[in-house]
Design a protein around this motif. Structure first.
Motif, mmCIF file in Angstrom:
data_model
loop_
_atom_site.group_PDB
_atom_site.id
_atom_site.type_symbol
_atom_site.label_atom_id
_atom_site.label_comp_id
_atom_site.label_asym_id
_atom_site.label_seq_id
_atom_site.Cartn_x
_atom_site.Cartn_y
_atom_site.Cartn_z
ATOM 1 N N ASP A 122 0.669 -1.258 0.076
ATOM 2 C CA ASP A 122 0.050 -0.030 0.160
ATOM 3 C C ASP A 122 1.095 1.335 0.104
ATOM 4 O O ASP A 122 0.378 2.274 0.398
ATOM 5 N N THR A 123 2.099 1.253 -0.369
ATOM 6 C CA THR A 123 3.045 2.395 -0.507
ATOM 7 C C THR A 123 2.895 2.993 -1.775
ATOM 8 O O THR A 123 3.107 2.218 -2.826
ATOM 9 N N HIS A 124 2.951 4.333 -1.622
ATOM 10 C CA HIS A 124 2.712 4.813 -3.227
ATOM 11 C C HIS A 124 4.421 5.158 -3.473
ATOM 12 O O HIS A 124 5.344 5.348 -2.349
ATOM 13 N N CYS A 125 4.461 5.534 -4.591
ATOM 14 C CA CYS A 125 5.783 6.030 -5.355
ATOM 15 C C CYS A 125 6.225 7.426 -5.396
ATOM 16 O O CYS A 125 6.865 8.006 -6.173
ATOM 17 N N ILE A 126 5.400 8.295 -4.834
ATOM 18 C CA ILE A 126 5.452 9.757 -4.879
ATOM 19 C C ILE A 126 6.108 10.483 -3.723
ATOM 20 O O ILE A 126 6.426 9.928 -2.732
ATOM 21 N N THR A 127 7.216 10.991 -4.213
ATOM 22 C CA THR A 127 8.243 11.932 -3.392
ATOM 23 C C THR A 127 8.152 13.314 -3.575
ATOM 24 O O THR A 127 7.816 13.726 -4.607
ATOM 25 N N GLU A 128 8.940 14.171 -2.696
ATOM 26 C CA GLU A 128 9.139 15.650 -3.281
ATOM 27 C C GLU A 128 10.430 15.514 -3.861
ATOM 28 O O GLU A 128 11.657 14.977 -3.583
ATOM 29 N N LYS A 129 10.268 16.503 -5.240
ATOM 30 C CA LYS A 129 11.313 16.547 -5.994
ATOM 31 C C LYS A 129 11.785 17.872 -6.186
ATOM 32 O O LYS A 129 10.801 18.784 -6.064
ATOM 33 N N SER A 130 12.983 18.415 -6.250
ATOM 34 C CA SER A 130 13.483 19.532 -6.348
ATOM 35 C C SER A 130 13.399 20.133 -7.759
ATOM 36 O O SER A 130 13.755 19.587 -8.822
ATOM 37 N N PHE A 131 12.841 21.214 -7.943
ATOM 38 C CA PHE A 131 12.742 21.977 -9.327
ATOM 39 C C PHE A 131 13.538 23.210 -9.257
ATOM 40 O O PHE A 131 13.872 23.792 -8.129
ATOM 41 N N GLN A 132 13.297 24.157 -10.194
ATOM 42 C CA GLN A 132 14.163 25.524 -10.192
ATOM 43 C C GLN A 132 13.509 26.327 -8.998
ATOM 44 O O GLN A 132 14.540 26.882 -8.500
ATOM 45 N N ASN A 133 12.457 26.384 -8.935
ATOM 46 C CA ASN A 133 11.890 27.424 -8.139
ATOM 47 C C ASN A 133 11.271 26.731 -6.816
ATOM 48 O O ASN A 133 10.067 27.165 -6.163
ATOM 49 N N GLY A 134 11.797 25.682 -6.230
ATOM 50 C CA GLY A 134 11.467 24.909 -5.038
ATOM 51 C C GLY A 134 11.185 23.566 -5.364
ATOM 52 O O GLY A 134 12.030 22.880 -6.128
ATOM 53 N N LEU A 162 5.781 17.507 -5.673
ATOM 54 C CA LEU A 162 5.264 16.012 -5.648
ATOM 55 C C LEU A 162 5.519 15.476 -6.924
ATOM 56 O O LEU A 162 5.148 15.993 -8.117
ATOM 57 N N ALA A 163 6.155 14.355 -7.138
ATOM 58 C CA ALA A 163 6.362 13.521 -8.402
ATOM 59 C C ALA A 163 6.625 12.083 -8.069
ATOM 60 O O ALA A 163 6.973 11.649 -7.047
ATOM 61 N N ALA A 164 6.253 11.341 -9.091
ATOM 62 C CA ALA A 164 6.509 9.914 -8.942
ATOM 63 C C ALA A 164 7.558 9.525 -10.185
ATOM 64 O O ALA A 164 7.169 9.514 -11.469
ATOM 65 N N GLU A 165 8.939 9.296 -9.784
ATOM 66 C CA GLU A 165 9.933 9.054 -10.635
ATOM 67 C C GLU A 165 10.234 7.567 -11.050
ATOM 68 O O GLU A 165 9.744 6.773 -10.300
ATOM 69 N N ALA A 178 7.713 11.874 -20.028
ATOM 70 C CA ALA A 178 8.669 12.427 -19.118
ATOM 71 C C ALA A 178 8.547 13.659 -18.763
ATOM 72 O O ALA A 178 9.319 14.456 -19.107
ATOM 73 N N PRO A 179 7.513 13.819 -18.002
ATOM 74 C CA PRO A 179 6.961 15.241 -18.013
ATOM 75 C C PRO A 179 7.600 16.071 -16.604
ATOM 76 O O PRO A 179 6.997 16.970 -16.314
ATOM 77 N N LEU A 180 8.411 15.553 -15.897
ATOM 78 C CA LEU A 180 8.867 15.887 -14.602
ATOM 79 C C LEU A 180 9.911 16.935 -14.789
ATOM 80 O O LEU A 180 11.020 16.984 -14.545
ATOM 81 N N THR A 181 9.424 17.998 -15.462
ATOM 82 C CA THR A 181 10.135 19.267 -15.786
ATOM 83 C C THR A 181 9.893 20.411 -15.166
ATOM 84 O O THR A 181 8.432 20.498 -14.855
ATOM 85 N N PRO A 182 10.441 21.543 -14.950
ATOM 86 C CA PRO A 182 9.883 22.930 -14.082
ATOM 87 C C PRO A 182 8.577 23.344 -14.859
ATOM 88 O O PRO A 182 7.901 23.742 -14.262
ATOM 89 N N PHE A 183 8.625 23.604 -16.166
ATOM 90 C CA PHE A 183 7.889 24.242 -16.818
ATOM 91 C C PHE A 183 6.506 23.363 -16.895
ATOM 92 O O PHE A 183 5.419 24.004 -16.589
ATOM 93 N N THR A 184 6.562 21.961 -16.995
ATOM 94 C CA THR A 184 5.357 21.330 -16.985
ATOM 95 C C THR A 184 4.672 21.373 -15.442
ATOM 96 O O THR A 184 3.553 21.234 -15.373
ATOM 97 N N ASN A 228 1.610 18.322 -0.076
ATOM 98 C CA ASN A 228 2.186 16.997 0.825
ATOM 99 C C ASN A 228 1.527 16.995 2.204
ATOM 100 O O ASN A 228 2.210 16.813 2.992
ATOM 101 N N SER A 229 0.307 17.313 2.165
ATOM 102 C CA SER A 229 -0.317 17.404 3.502
ATOM 103 C C SER A 229 -1.262 16.099 3.813
ATOM 104 O O SER A 229 -1.478 16.032 5.101
ATOM 105 N N GLN A 230 -0.928 15.141 3.295
ATOM 106 C CA GLN A 230 -1.710 13.710 3.386
ATOM 107 C C GLN A 230 -0.691 12.759 3.159
ATOM 108 O O GLN A 230 0.303 12.491 2.465
ATOM 109 N N ASN A 231 -0.910 11.597 3.986
ATOM 110 C CA ASN A 231 -0.190 10.259 3.614
ATOM 111 C C ASN A 231 0.024 9.663 2.268
ATOM 112 O O ASN A 231 0.862 9.062 1.655
ATOM 113 N N TYR A 232 -1.351 10.002 1.776
ATOM 114 C CA TYR A 232 -1.486 9.676 0.180
ATOM 115 C C TYR A 232 -1.974 10.814 -0.659
ATOM 116 O O TYR A 232 -2.947 11.308 -0.665
#
Length: 384
Positions: free
Chosen positions: A30-42, A45-48, A186-192, A205-209
């Protein structure tokens, strides 16, 4: 459907891993693959894709000097296509067709090239060919050394299932007897990420899921982007090695009332599901894999469409976006993989945070949904 179509292989690279076995293993928890990812301006959340999968892509990138300039979207497609064709035991000399799509295309490269252009007022030599959407299928065809028809397209988030529609149509026409179809993103980019946040549909990022896909009581939009690719081998007729049979296809487009919205009861889904079911009794469908992007309106409208079609008996409903995020143009093909895994293992994978879920007594018939901006809905009816 003029005749049944067999799915003889499927392969992917995604946050779940780089093989069907890895994907199924990850679906068991029941674990998700979503983590906090760094981008240009902060951060966002993203799933890599997994670290092991990233290494495979780097190995692919450096294996051929021509591949060093390709976007991840293309490399993901090449990687998954190699695995799928190997499973199906296809050869390049079969000259099978290829139809691969992407919602965003070469996003990372486009952003990089545009940033360089703003600095120098000059475009890099390969900026055009490597960011053209059509290079996905053409590079896959080059890599697999096949000379069949090759098509690339973008129909936003229903892109991969539209590729399936095209493959079925080509096979039924008699113009091709095998088709490789799918989607890559592959949309995990700053502009997208910034674009999705501007629409006010992105999760915090306020919830477990963080992605609350299929939670019809949520008060906030909770879409999260993911990345990956999934490729499907289609062959005409019922094959002995078939993972499943495509028994029905459906599609519909709504008249636009807003740039991104569909009607409150998703009339496009009502039409696509009805078409895919054909003469079958809706009560015979065991599972519906919903598009369910995690937005309030998107999830509820699709659910209302399901209520309209399955008025007597709502099938078991599920989604994988709570786990791997929304992979845009690849999401429909990853949903097909999700369906095939449940058919194979005869185990229903639900959504962990829902208070009550109806598990099916058997898993024989599955309906898979996808829809893109503007109501481009597709439904695929699969049976074991």
């Amino acid at each position: 459907m003029q005749k049944p179509i067999s799915i003889t292989a499927i392969a992917s690279i995604s946050p779940l891993g780089k093989s069907l076995d890895e994907a199924w293993e990850n679906y068991q928890n029941d674990t998700h693959c979503i983590t906090e990812k760094s981008f240009q301006n902060g951060t966002a959340l993203a799933a890599e894709i997994t670290n092991e999968a990233k290494q495979e892509i780097e190995n692919l990138r450096t294996s051929d000097h021509k591949y060093k300039s390709l976007d991840d979207t293309v490399l993901y497609a090449i990687y998954a296509s190699r695995q799928a064709v190997k499973q199906a035991k296809w050869n390049g000399s079969d000259n099978f067709g290829i139809n691969i799509g992407s919602s965003r295309g070469a996003t990372q490269l486009f952003e990089t090239y545009h940033e360089d252009f703003l600095k120098s007022n000059k475009a890099k030599t390969l900026s055009s060919p490597t960011t053209t959407l059509g290079n996905i299928s053409s590079w896959v065809a080059h890599d697999l050394q096949t000379e069949g028809p090759e098509i690339s397209h973008s129909i936003t988030c229903s892109t991969a299932l539209h590729a399936m529609l095209n493959g079925v149509a080509w096979i039924n026409s008699g113009m091709c007897n095998k088709f490789l179809v799918g989607g890559s993103e592959a949309p995990l980019t700053p502009f997208t990420i910034a674009q999705m946040k501007a629409l006010k549909i992105y999760a915090d990022n306020s919830q477990n899921y963080p992605c609350r896909a299929l939670d019809l009581n949520k008060k906030h939009n909770s879409m999260v982007l993911g990345e990956g690719a999934s490729m499907i081998c289609l062959e005409g007729g019922k094959k002995e090695n078939a993972l499943a049979i495509v028994k029905g296809i459906g599609y519909a487009t709504e008249i636009l009332e807003h740039n991104i919205s569909i009607s409150s009861d998703a009339k496009c889904f009502q039409k696509s599901m009805k078409m895919a079911l054909g003469d079958i009794n809706p009560d015979d469908i065991d599972v519906v894999i919903m598009h369910a992007p995690g937005t309030i309106k998107g999830d509820i409208s699709e659910y209302k469409a399901i209520e309209k079609i399955f008025c007597n008996k709502i099938p078991s409903l599920t989604t994988n976006k709570w786990k791997i995020g929304h992979t845009f143009g690849a999401s429909g093909a990853l949903n097909i993989e999700f369906a095939l895994l449940m058919l194979k293992h005869q185990k229903f994978i639900g959504v962990p945070y829902l208070e009550s879920q109806n598990s099916p007594k058997k898993i024989k018939n599955i309906l898979v949904n996808a829809v893109g901006f503007g109501g481009n809905a597709v439904s695929i009816f699969l049976s074991k």
